[in-house]
Design an enzyme around this catalytic site. Structure first.
Site, mmCIF file in Angstrom:
data_model
loop_
_atom_site.group_PDB
_atom_site.id
_atom_site.type_symbol
_atom_site.label_atom_id
_atom_site.label_comp_id
_atom_site.label_asym_id
_atom_site.label_seq_id
_atom_site.Cartn_x
_atom_site.Cartn_y
_atom_site.Cartn_z
ATOM 1 N N PHE A 71 52.163 50.832 80.187
ATOM 2 C CA PHE A 71 53.543 51.275 80.343
ATOM 3 C C PHE A 71 53.993 51.044 81.774
ATOM 4 C CE2 PHE A 71 56.827 54.427 81.313
ATOM 5 C CZ PHE A 71 57.714 54.193 80.280
ATOM 6 N N VAL A 72 55.137 50.428 81.910
ATOM 7 C CA VAL A 72 55.773 50.248 83.216
ATOM 8 C C VAL A 72 57.128 50.950 83.138
ATOM 9 C CG1 VAL A 72 56.691 48.581 84.875
ATOM 10 C CG2 VAL A 72 54.601 48.044 83.593
ATOM 11 N N GLY A 78 57.005 41.655 87.314
ATOM 12 C CA GLY A 78 55.656 41.115 87.186
ATOM 13 C C GLY A 78 54.550 42.155 87.150
ATOM 14 N N GLY A 124 53.839 44.499 84.756
ATOM 15 C CA GLY A 124 53.171 44.528 83.449
ATOM 16 C C GLY A 124 52.228 43.352 83.280
ATOM 17 N N ASN A 147 59.661 47.729 68.971
ATOM 18 C CA ASN A 147 59.653 47.483 70.414
ATOM 19 C C ASN A 147 59.725 45.978 70.695
ATOM 20 O OD1 ASN A 147 59.313 47.516 73.173
ATOM 21 N ND2 ASN A 147 57.587 48.945 73.141
ATOM 22 N N TYR A 155 54.588 40.152 75.070
ATOM 23 C CA TYR A 155 53.235 39.777 74.642
ATOM 24 C C TYR A 155 53.211 38.382 74.019
ATOM 25 C CZ TYR A 155 52.201 44.735 75.348
ATOM 26 O OH TYR A 155 52.049 45.983 75.887
#
Length: 84
Positions: free
Chosen positions: A7-8, A16, A18, A45, A52
């Protein structure tokens, strides 16, 4: 290797962070000779899914996540306890 959570905070996204966190964990997995790194992402999400996907993640759509939660967890735990 199973990644439980990444989590960011929103204010720090798109910098950058994550990618750096995921790269670090991938480095640990590679160094320790794991064959893959696995995690879950909620289907709504889309921001995370896009992130990803850009990194090359493969989605295991044929797999179903399973959990024992609350009463079901307690019942199975009690079953194991009673078998001793």
């Amino acid at each position: 290797m199973f990644l439980d959570d990444l989590f960011v905070r929103p204010d720090f996204r798109k910098h950058g962070i994550g990618k750096a966190l995921l790269a670090h964990v991938a480095g640990v997995a590679w160094k320790e000779h794991h064959f893959c790194m696995r995690w879950e992402v909620l289907d709504w999400n889309t921001q995370a899914i896009d992130f990803y996907t850009k990194l090359g993640a493969v989605y295991l759509n044929e797999w179903k996540a399973a959990c024992l939660i609350g009463d079901a967890l307690e019942a199975v735990a009690q079953e194991a306890k009673s078998q001793k």
